[in-house]
Scaffold this active site. Structure first.
Site, PDB file in Angstrom:
ATOM      1  N   SER A 131       0.789  -1.227   0.000  1.00 13.20           N
ATOM      2  CA  SER A 131       0.000   0.000   0.000  1.00 13.20           C
ATOM      3  C   SER A 131       0.821   1.277   0.000  1.00 13.20           C
ATOM      4  O   SER A 131       0.322   2.313  -0.400  1.00 13.20           O
ATOM      5  CB  SER A 131      -0.956  -0.010   1.196  1.00 13.20           C
ATOM      6  OG  SER A 131      -0.257  -0.278   2.393  1.00 13.20           O
TER       7      SER A 131
ATOM      8  N   HIS B  74      -5.581  -3.240  -2.080  1.00 16.20           N
ATOM      9  CA  HIS B  74      -5.312  -2.262  -3.147  1.00 16.20           C
ATOM     10  C   HIS B  74      -5.353  -2.895  -4.530  1.00 16.20           C
ATOM     11  O   HIS B  74      -5.099  -2.212  -5.523  1.00 16.20           O
ATOM     12  CB  HIS B  74      -3.955  -1.582  -2.925  1.00 16.20           C
ATOM     13  CG  HIS B  74      -4.015  -0.509  -1.899  1.00 16.20           C
ATOM     14  ND1 HIS B  74      -4.552   0.732  -2.152  1.00 16.20           N
ATOM     15  CD2 HIS B  74      -3.656  -0.489  -0.593  1.00 16.20           C
ATOM     16  CE1 HIS B  74      -4.492   1.475  -1.064  1.00 16.20           C
ATOM     17  NE2 HIS B  74      -3.950   0.758  -0.090  1.00 16.20           N
TER      18      HIS B  74
ATOM     19  N   LYS C  18     -12.222   0.493  -0.875  1.00 18.17           N
ATOM     20  CA  LYS C  18     -11.338   1.293  -1.719  1.00 18.17           C
ATOM     21  C   LYS C  18     -11.979   1.439  -3.105  1.00 18.17           C
ATOM     22  O   LYS C  18     -12.896   2.224  -3.249  1.00 18.17           O
ATOM     23  CB  LYS C  18      -9.943   0.681  -1.712  1.00 18.17           C
ATOM     24  CG  LYS C  18      -9.301   0.920  -0.338  1.00 18.17           C
ATOM     25  CD  LYS C  18      -7.963   0.270  -0.118  1.00 18.17           C
ATOM     26  CE  LYS C  18      -7.425   0.725   1.229  1.00 18.17           C
ATOM     27  NZ  LYS C  18      -6.641  -0.252   1.928  1.00 18.17           N
TER      28      LYS C  18
HETATM   29  C1  LIG Z   1      -6.737  -0.431   3.440  1.00 17.38           C
HETATM   30  C2  LIG Z   1      -6.122  -1.738   3.694  1.00 17.38           C
HETATM   31  C3  LIG Z   1      -6.739  -2.650   4.551  1.00 17.38           C
HETATM   32  C4  LIG Z   1      -7.959  -2.287   5.347  1.00 17.38           C
HETATM   33  O1  LIG Z   1      -9.100  -2.251   4.554  1.00 17.38           O
HETATM   34  P1  LIG Z   1     -10.410  -1.511   5.097  1.00 17.38           P
HETATM   35  O2  LIG Z   1     -11.489  -2.131   4.318  1.00 17.38           O
HETATM   36  O3  LIG Z   1     -10.208  -0.052   4.845  1.00 17.38           O
HETATM   37  O4  LIG Z   1     -10.482  -1.808   6.551  1.00 17.38           O
HETATM   38  C5  LIG Z   1      -6.176  -3.904   4.678  1.00 17.38           C
HETATM   39  N1  LIG Z   1      -5.058  -4.241   4.024  1.00 17.38           N
HETATM   40  C6  LIG Z   1      -4.423  -3.378   3.197  1.00 17.38           C
HETATM   41  C7  LIG Z   1      -3.204  -3.811   2.481  1.00 17.38           C
HETATM   42  C8  LIG Z   1      -4.932  -2.099   3.018  1.00 17.38           C
HETATM   43  O5  LIG Z   1      -4.304  -1.242   2.222  1.00 17.38           O
END
Ligand SMILES: *Cc1c(COP(=O)(O)O)cnc(C)c1O
Length: 398
Positions: free
Chosen positions: A186, A214, A245
């Site tokens: 990320s 992502h 996302k």
């Molecule tokens: C954003 C993210 C999460 C968390 O996801 P949410 O649905 O926002 O809780 C988990 N793992 C990674 C790699 C992320 O970038």
């Protein structure tokens, strides 16, 4: 209210955070999350959200959410395992399993909670071994801490180190072995070497969990994720995705075998002890998946924008690290300069957040940019022009 004496440590902690540049000031969006948004009262090119496919304010998703409110009400007032499961939750899970090409899928409140649930529920004994990339997401780290397993961390994408861990005596005696990796990292936007991970896993009797937060809606056919991108859907046992996302609602899911989902539905603590999504959220996700299936041109536009912006940054002499995806870091190196860079860009009408220690290692402070399929070439040219100007001002590029 003045902080009371017993809680005086909070002010000390806050002062410390501020002196280290780690105090978080919330920025406020006025109106929807858009490729160009109003943030703290200023209209800016938004390079900071995860709104990859520009779905956060999409009419079809809003319509679906509103219709679900009329049909089902606003909330479930229960956890999934008591009476918080509506037919619409089941419909989303069925659709997700079809989308991912797996036997089943199970939806959690967020990507964070599904990672915690998987690590904690699958690794339940000291004789279990959880093997994790050092740059994996915080939720995987926390999930590991809540599990009973021994944990081994390998340097980022270091397959030699992973092999050594798998060959170690500890691994020889392990009851279960799970290798966990982000599909797309990320903060750097690089990809996990899944083919090599899967090969090593198979050789050493480990199973693989990929966190595709992502990659959901971004990588693979119609945004199915990194196992789809690498042709490994049948060889990755646990696929994690997010609905928060690119899918633009909120939620996380695990896709895999029916046994995996049945097991997690019975013992996954966030599933059983925290209430389920409002039906409007679930309906939004269903509508978003329809768009992923039917409008691949959105994903193509995301990637052409990403390539255009990345090449522009490189041409300007910026170091974009090892990015292979629409997440493009602009490496700066020290915290103060990264924050200054972000602040000056904002004044110029471009929002790119600085990401600093301890979110990234010391000396790797950076701005992180994420383009959206909704950015126009004009938006991106404007942003590049400002990066050039401010980068020169601060001596970050020649
Ligand atoms: C954003 C993210 C999460 C968390 O996801 P949410 O649905 O926002 O809780 C988990 N793992 C990674 C790699 C992320 O970038």
């Amino acid at each position: 209210m003045v902080t009371d004496k017993l809680m005086g440590f909070l002010d000390e902690e806050i002062a410390k955070l501020k002196s280290e540049g780690r105090f978080v000031k919330l920025r406020i969006l006025e109106g929807p999350q858009e490729p160009v948004s109003i943030i703290d009262g200023k209209k800016v090119i938004n390079l900071t959200s995860n709104n990859y496919l520009d779905l956060a304010n999409h009419p079809a998703l809003k319509k679906a959410a509103k219709a679900a409110i009329d049909k089902y009400g606003v909330g479930t007032a229960a956890v999934r395992t008591i009476i918080g499961t509506m037919d619409i939750h089941m419909a989303l899970e069925k659709k997700l399993a079809e989308f991912k090409g797996t036997e089943a899928a199970l939806v959690f409140q967020s990507g964070f909670t599904v990672n915690v649930a998987c690590c904690q529920s699958l690794m339940t004994d000291e004789k279990d071994l959880l093997i994790s990339d050092e740059l994996n997401h915080a939720s995987i780290i926390d999930g590991g801490r809540l599990s009973k397993a021994s944990r081994k961390i390998y340097p980022h994408k270091d397959m030699k180190a992973l092999k050594t861990i798998l060959e170690s005596s500890e691994a020889q005696g392990a009851r279960r072995k799970m290798i966990v990796t982000d599909g797309v990292f990320s903060m750097d936007g690089d990809l996990a070497p899944l083919p090599q991970i899967v090969e090593l896993a198979e050789k050493h009797g480990a199973f693989v969990m990929v966190d595709d937060a992502h990659a959901s809606g971004v990588m693979g056919k119609n945004g199915r994720g990194t196992p789809s991108h690498f042709g490994l859907v049948d060889r990755v046992q646990i696929q994690i995705g997010t609905l928060s996302k690119a899918v633009a609602a909120i939620g996380g899911y695990v896709a895999g075998s029916k046994s995996l989902c049945d097991y997690l539905a019975s013992v996954g603590r966030p599933f059983g002890f925290s209430s389920s999504h409002p039906p409007s959220v679930t309906a939004t996700c269903i509508a978003a998946l329809d768009i992923l299936m039917n409008e691949p041109q959105r994903i193509e536009k995301l990637w052409s924008n990403a390539r255009y912006f990345k090449e522009g940054l490189k041409r300007l002499g910026f170091d974009t690290g090892g990015s292979e995806t629409p997440i493009t870091p602009v490496m700066v190196g020290d915290t103060a300069r990264a924050q200054k860079f972000s602040g000056r860009l904002f004044e110029e009408g471009v929002f790119a957040l600085s990401i600093c220690y301890p979110t990234v290692p010391r000396g790797k402070d950076r701005l992180r940019t994420i383009v959206s399929s909704g950015h126009t070439e004009k938006d991106l040219d404007f942003a590049l022009e400002k990066f050039a100007k401010v980068g020169k001002e601060l001596g970050i590029r020649e």
